[in-house]
Write a protein that holds these residues in place. Sequence first.
Motif, PDB file in Angstrom:
ATOM      1  N   LYS A  87      12.687  20.921  29.803  1.00  0.00           N
ATOM      2  CA  LYS A  87      14.393  20.742  29.357  1.00  0.00           C
ATOM      3  C   LYS A  87      14.378  22.131  28.831  1.00  0.00           C
ATOM      4  O   LYS A  87      14.489  23.772  28.717  1.00  0.00           O
ATOM      5  CB  LYS A  87      15.552  20.368  30.252  1.00  0.00           C
ATOM      6  N   TYR A  92      24.414  20.932  44.670  1.00  0.00           N
ATOM      7  CA  TYR A  92      23.432  20.072  43.794  1.00  0.00           C
ATOM      8  C   TYR A  92      21.940  21.381  44.485  1.00  0.00           C
ATOM      9  O   TYR A  92      21.217  20.874  43.498  1.00  0.00           O
ATOM     10  CB  TYR A  92      23.620  18.863  44.176  1.00  0.00           C
ATOM     11  N   ASP A  93      22.036  20.647  45.867  1.00  0.00           N
ATOM     12  CA  ASP A  93      21.224  21.374  46.123  1.00  0.00           C
ATOM     13  C   ASP A  93      20.483  22.494  45.673  1.00  0.00           C
ATOM     14  O   ASP A  93      19.512  23.454  45.505  1.00  0.00           O
ATOM     15  CB  ASP A  93      21.082  20.973  47.863  1.00  0.00           C
ATOM     16  N   ASN A 148      19.456  22.456  42.657  1.00  0.00           N
ATOM     17  CA  ASN A 148      17.876  22.396  42.903  1.00  0.00           C
ATOM     18  C   ASN A 148      16.846  23.701  43.004  1.00  0.00           C
ATOM     19  O   ASN A 148      15.465  24.085  42.422  1.00  0.00           O
ATOM     20  CB  ASN A 148      17.970  20.959  43.428  1.00  0.00           C
ATOM     21  N   GLU A 167      16.340  26.378  40.482  1.00  0.00           N
ATOM     22  CA  GLU A 167      16.349  25.640  39.809  1.00  0.00           C
ATOM     23  C   GLU A 167      14.630  25.728  39.350  1.00  0.00           C
ATOM     24  O   GLU A 167      13.586  25.911  38.736  1.00  0.00           O
ATOM     25  CB  GLU A 167      16.813  24.296  38.632  1.00  0.00           C
ATOM     26  N   ASN A 168      13.752  25.066  40.529  1.00  0.00           N
ATOM     27  CA  ASN A 168      12.926  24.665  41.067  1.00  0.00           C
ATOM     28  C   ASN A 168      11.873  25.483  41.784  1.00  0.00           C
ATOM     29  O   ASN A 168      11.167  26.049  42.564  1.00  0.00           O
ATOM     30  CB  ASN A 168      12.367  23.986  42.082  1.00  0.00           C
ATOM     31  N   ARG A 207      17.895  30.942  37.695  1.00  0.00           N
ATOM     32  CA  ARG A 207      18.866  29.758  38.434  1.00  0.00           C
ATOM     33  C   ARG A 207      19.837  29.832  38.748  1.00  0.00           C
ATOM     34  O   ARG A 207      19.938  31.068  39.376  1.00  0.00           O
ATOM     35  CB  ARG A 207      19.439  29.736  36.530  1.00  0.00           C
TER      36      ARG A 207
END
Length: 184
Positions: A6, A88-89, A92, A95-96, A106
Motif C-alpha cells: 500500500k 468491490y470487484d 480490485n 487497483e490491479n 484506481r
Amino acid sequence: MQLHLKHRKASRIIKRVTEITSNGGLPKTGQYMVYVMGDDGYYQKGYPIGGGQRFIDNGDGTIIDMATGLMWIKDPQAAGLGSSMYWYDAINACENLDFAGHDDWRMPNINELLSIVDHSRYDPAFDPMYFIPFPDTWTPNWSSTVCAPWLDGAWCMYPYDGYKTVWSRVSDMCFVRPVRGGQS
C-alpha cells in the motif's frame, strides 16, 4: 526495510502525479445557450480560460484532463473492463490494472467522475472523441465514494445524462472507468 505494498503504491502515485501538469480550475459545464438570465449559459464560467484545449489524447489509450490533471482510460473495454461488475470487484480491477505503462490506476471518486460530464451533451454526457462510451449508457459508472447515509451504497454516474445516483455496493453491477493522478 521493505515497504508495505500500500505504501509503495502511494509513493508511486505521488511520484506520477508530478508527471501530470494541470492549469487548475473547475471545468465549464458545457452549457452555452442562455435559457434564463443568470444561468451558466449566460456566465460561461469555468475552465478552459482563453479557449485552451481541455483533453489531450496521448495516443496510447489514455486521456489527460488539463483542468484536473487526471489521466483517464479512453476506452475501458480496451483495458479488459468491458463488462459491468460489483463495486468491490471494480475496485480490485482498477487497483490491479496495468495499462499504457502505468500500474497505479484506481476507481475515481464521484467528483472526479462528474468532472468529465459535459452538460451540453446527452447519451453520452461526455465527449465521445475522448471517452469511448460503454455499449450500455443506461448502466451507471461506479465511483469510489461511499454514500454516507447508506453504507451499502456507493455514488454512481449515469453516462447518458451525467446524473448522480446511489447503487448498492453489494448487489448492483456497474461499469468502471479507471483514473490515475490527483492529489493525495
